[in-house]
Design a protein around this motif. Structure first.
Motif, PDB file in Angstrom:
ATOM      1  N   ARG A  40      50.232  41.108  29.700  1.00 49.31           N
ATOM      2  CA  ARG A  40      48.859  40.626  29.869  1.00 49.31           C
ATOM      3  C   ARG A  40      47.868  41.770  29.720  1.00 49.31           C
ATOM      4  N   LEU A  41      48.322  42.986  30.003  1.00 50.74           N
ATOM      5  CA  LEU A  41      47.478  44.174  29.868  1.00 50.74           C
ATOM      6  C   LEU A  41      47.620  44.812  28.490  1.00 50.74           C
ATOM      7  N   GLY A  42      48.437  44.205  27.631  1.00 49.13           N
ATOM      8  CA  GLY A  42      48.658  44.747  26.297  1.00 49.13           C
ATOM      9  C   GLY A  42      49.694  45.851  26.259  1.00 49.13           C
ATOM     10  N   VAL A  43      50.516  45.948  27.304  1.00 50.24           N
ATOM     11  CA  VAL A  43      51.534  46.995  27.400  1.00 50.24           C
ATOM     12  C   VAL A  43      52.906  46.336  27.333  1.00 50.24           C
ATOM     13  N   ASP A  44      53.764  46.877  26.460  1.00 52.81           N
ATOM     14  CA  ASP A  44      55.105  46.327  26.311  1.00 52.81           C
ATOM     15  C   ASP A  44      56.128  47.450  26.447  1.00 52.81           C
ATOM     16  N   ASP A  75      49.253  55.299  24.891  1.00 53.72           N
ATOM     17  CA  ASP A  75      48.699  53.995  24.526  1.00 53.72           C
ATOM     18  C   ASP A  75      48.640  53.064  25.743  1.00 53.72           C
ATOM     19  N   ALA A  76      49.731  53.009  26.506  1.00 54.27           N
ATOM     20  CA  ALA A  76      49.768  52.154  27.694  1.00 54.27           C
ATOM     21  C   ALA A  76      48.725  52.601  28.715  1.00 54.27           C
ATOM     22  N   THR A  77      48.603  53.905  28.909  1.00 52.82           N
ATOM     23  CA  THR A  77      47.633  54.448  29.856  1.00 52.82           C
ATOM     24  C   THR A  77      46.207  54.078  29.456  1.00 52.82           C
ATOM     25  N   GLN A  78      45.886  54.219  28.173  1.00 55.00           N
ATOM     26  CA  GLN A  78      44.547  53.881  27.691  1.00 55.00           C
ATOM     27  C   GLN A  78      44.249  52.394  27.885  1.00 55.00           C
ATOM     28  N   ALA A  82      41.384  51.081  30.469  1.00 55.29           N
ATOM     29  CA  ALA A  82      40.245  50.332  29.924  1.00 55.29           C
ATOM     30  C   ALA A  82      40.066  49.014  30.674  1.00 55.29           C
ATOM     31  N   LEU A  83      41.162  48.322  30.923  1.00 54.47           N
ATOM     32  CA  LEU A  83      41.061  47.058  31.646  1.00 54.47           C
ATOM     33  C   LEU A  83      40.653  47.266  33.103  1.00 54.47           C
ATOM     34  N   MET A  84      41.148  48.333  33.720  1.00 54.48           N
ATOM     35  CA  MET A  84      40.764  48.618  35.101  1.00 54.48           C
ATOM     36  C   MET A  84      39.287  49.019  35.180  1.00 54.48           C
ATOM     37  N   GLU A  86      36.947  47.825  33.212  1.00 55.11           N
ATOM     38  CA  GLU A  86      36.237  46.537  33.106  1.00 55.11           C
ATOM     39  C   GLU A  86      36.250  45.809  34.441  1.00 55.11           C
ATOM     40  N   LEU A  87      37.387  45.789  35.096  1.00 55.18           N
ATOM     41  CA  LEU A  87      37.498  45.114  36.385  1.00 55.18           C
ATOM     42  C   LEU A  87      36.606  45.773  37.428  1.00 55.18           C
ATOM     43  N   GLN A  88      36.593  47.097  37.452  1.00 53.09           N
ATOM     44  CA  GLN A  88      35.749  47.809  38.402  1.00 53.09           C
ATOM     45  C   GLN A  88      34.269  47.503  38.149  1.00 53.09           C
ATOM     46  N   ALA A  89      33.852  47.492  36.887  1.00 53.14           N
ATOM     47  CA  ALA A  89      32.460  47.180  36.560  1.00 53.14           C
ATOM     48  C   ALA A  89      32.108  45.766  37.003  1.00 53.14           C
ATOM     49  N   PHE A  90      33.025  44.830  36.792  1.00 57.16           N
ATOM     50  CA  PHE A  90      32.797  43.441  37.217  1.00 57.16           C
ATOM     51  C   PHE A  90      32.640  43.365  38.731  1.00 57.16           C
ATOM     52  N   ARG A  91      33.505  44.056  39.460  1.00 60.11           N
ATOM     53  CA  ARG A  91      33.439  44.040  40.927  1.00 60.11           C
ATOM     54  C   ARG A  91      32.135  44.665  41.425  1.00 60.11           C
ATOM     55  N   GLU A  92      31.736  45.772  40.810  1.00 62.04           N
ATOM     56  CA  GLU A  92      30.497  46.431  41.221  1.00 62.04           C
ATOM     57  C   GLU A  92      29.295  45.540  40.950  1.00 62.04           C
ATOM     58  N   LYS A  93      29.284  44.867  39.811  1.00 61.28           N
ATOM     59  CA  LYS A  93      28.194  43.950  39.484  1.00 61.28           C
ATOM     60  C   LYS A  93      28.159  42.796  40.483  1.00 61.28           C
ATOM     61  N   ALA A  94      29.331  42.262  40.814  1.00 63.19           N
ATOM     62  CA  ALA A  94      29.400  41.156  41.775  1.00 63.19           C
ATOM     63  C   ALA A  94      28.928  41.601  43.155  1.00 63.19           C
ATOM     64  N   ALA A  95      29.263  42.830  43.543  1.00 66.22           N
ATOM     65  CA  ALA A  95      28.831  43.340  44.848  1.00 66.22           C
ATOM     66  C   ALA A  95      27.318  43.482  44.904  1.00 66.22           C
ATOM     67  N   VAL A  96      26.710  43.953  43.822  1.00 67.57           N
ATOM     68  CA  VAL A  96      25.248  44.098  43.760  1.00 67.57           C
ATOM     69  C   VAL A  96      24.599  42.720  43.842  1.00 67.57           C
ATOM     70  N   GLU A  97      25.103  41.771  43.071  1.00 58.85           N
ATOM     71  CA  GLU A  97      24.540  40.416  43.088  1.00 58.85           C
ATOM     72  C   GLU A  97      24.690  39.770  44.456  1.00 58.85           C
ATOM     73  N   CYS A  98      25.817  40.028  45.090  1.00 57.76           N
ATOM     74  CA  CYS A  98      26.056  39.475  46.428  1.00 57.76           C
ATOM     75  C   CYS A  98      25.047  40.077  47.436  1.00 57.76           C
TER      76      CYS A  98
END
Length: 106
Positions: A40-44, A75-78, A82-84, A86-98
């Motif tokens: 799901r993270l693009g790592v195999d 490659d797996a690390t990158q 990158a996905l983490m 994105e997740l952190q940015a989403f959480r920070e945005k949600a915290a600000v909106e909250c």
């Protein structure tokens, strides 16, 4: 001297499940979940496998990731980072909106 044979009717019979190893099946199911989560993270992990460790009477199963060369690791690390990010940015945005909504959610 050998013991005389025991009547078939007196012996508890076994079925095919006698040879099944529940721990091995559990390890395979966990391994499949592990692989699917990383996919799901693009790592195999192409060399992943289930391994038995210990002696013939006292052992456990584990997941062996196999050999991962440095390009695969990079490659797996990158991908994961990158996905983490994105997740952190989403959480920070949600915290600000909250916080802007008085704690009532975005």
């Amino acid at each position: 001297m050998t013991d005389p044979p025991v009547s078939r009717d007196l012996v508890t019979r076994v079925w095919t499940d006698y040879f099944e190893i529940g721990d091995h099946q559990d390890a395979m199911a966990i391994g499949a979940d592990f692989v699917n989560a990383f996919r799901r993270l693009g790592v195999d992990f192409t060399n992943i496998g289930i391994v038995q460790q210990g002696d013939s009477r006292d052992y456990e199963y584990g997941i062996d990731l196999g050999f991962i060369d440095t390009d695969e690791a990079k490659d797996a690390t990158q991908k994961v980072n990158a996905l983490m990010d994105e997740l952190q940015a989403f959480r920070e945005k949600a915290a600000v909106e909250c916080a802007e909504n008085g704690g009532d959610g975005p």
